[in-house]
Scaffold this active site. Structure first.
Site, PDB file in Angstrom:
ATOM      1  N   CYS A  86       0.666  -1.144   0.012  1.00 60.71           N
ATOM      2  CA  CYS A  86       0.239   0.172  -0.026  1.00 60.71           C
ATOM      3  C   CYS A  86       1.070   1.195   0.074  1.00 60.71           C
ATOM      4  CB  CYS A  86      -1.012  -0.097   1.187  1.00 60.71           C
ATOM      5  SG  CYS A  86      -2.312   1.154   0.875  1.00 60.71           S
ATOM      6  N   HIS A 170      -3.812  -4.904   0.488  1.00 66.91           N
ATOM      7  CA  HIS A 170      -3.393  -5.431   1.928  1.00 66.91           C
ATOM      8  C   HIS A 170      -3.319  -6.932   2.045  1.00 66.91           C
ATOM      9  CE1 HIS A 170      -2.622  -1.566   3.894  1.00 66.91           C
ATOM     10  NE2 HIS A 170      -3.656  -0.918   3.022  1.00 66.91           N
ATOM     11  N   GLU A 172      -2.077  -8.641   4.294  1.00 64.48           N
ATOM     12  CA  GLU A 172      -1.811  -8.971   5.794  1.00 64.48           C
ATOM     13  C   GLU A 172      -3.064  -8.687   6.720  1.00 64.48           C
ATOM     14  OE1 GLU A 172      -1.184  -4.420   5.778  1.00 64.48           O
ATOM     15  OE2 GLU A 172      -1.347  -6.121   4.407  1.00 64.48           O
TER      16      GLU A 172
END
Length: 238
Positions: A86, A170, A172
């Site tokens: 990001c 994202h 994660e």
């Protein structure tokens, strides 16, 4: 080889969730530096570097952002492998000569991204895959010489240049992080409700496929380190 030692350049202002998420997903010993607080490594003796998301913009005139760009540029020059997520994706693009712009809107929620099937970072991931996104800036132009390997209707979602990998989405995030981040956005009530309703077990399960990129990245780093190339660290560097 010994366990990887990776510098986590945590650019999130409130870094606890970011720290937890990357520690869960990366099979490595992470040495964290909280960049908005002015923390940066004093050495390049790491096997790799991971640069996280942030609510900042890479074009803001903030001392910590300039210092972070300087460190990242020098680290890239050593050949250190990098993964940006990001904000990290955007900062790496900026440092390498690409351009980042304000989109004038948010891409937020679970979205579909397509990749070309040719990049090692997304090896094993379906050509069309689900990801969680939250950003209002984008990489408008990839760095010169970079390979763009992932896109959607909002723009570039993945590029590689040499040992540098970057993704806009994202991988994660867990659902708790997605809900917390989405709830803090200044969005019309109807759109916010749609985003929050989309943060569910089905979409999260689909998005977990993209987490494969963490294993692909660490495998890339291990192969490079065992090849004895410059910039890789070992446990002896501790």
């Amino acid at each position: 080889m010994s366990r990887l030692r990776i510098a986590l350049l945590n650019a999130a202002h409130d870094g606890a969730d970011t720290r937890r998420n990357f520690r869960r997903e990366l099979d490595a010993d992470l040495v964290e530096f909280h960049c908005p607080a002015g923390e940066l490594p004093e050495t390049f003796q790491f096997d790799a570097c991971v640069l996280t998301g942030s609510r900042a913009s890479v074009y803001w005139d903030k001392p910590w952002i300039g210092e972070l760009k300087s460190y990242v540029g020098d680290a890239i020059d050593t050949g250190m492998p990098m993964l940006g997520v990001c904000y990290g994706h955007q900062l790496l693009a900026d440092v390498l000569g690409g351009s980042v712009e304000d989109m004038g809107e948010y891409e937020i929620g679970y979205r579909t991204v397509e990749h070309d099937g040719e990049n090692t970072l997304l090896s094993g991931v379906d050509d069309e895959f689900t990801v969680f996104t939250t950003h209002s800036d984008r990489v408008a132009e990839a760095p010169p010489g970079a390979e763009v390997f992932a896109r959607n209707e909002y723009g570039i979602h993945g590029f590689q240049k040499d040992n540098v990998f970057a993704v806009q989405f994202h991988p994660e995030y867990d659902t708790a992080t997605a809900e917390d981040v989405a709830s803090g956005k200044d969005l019309p009530d109807e759109r916010l409700q749609q985003v929050l309703e989309g943060i569910n077990a089905e979409n999260y399960s689909a998005a977990c496929e993209a987490k494969t990129l963490f294993d692909n990245f660490t495998q890339f780093v291990r192969e490079r380190a065992t090849g004895g190339q410059a910039g890789a660290a070992s446990a002896a560097d501790d």
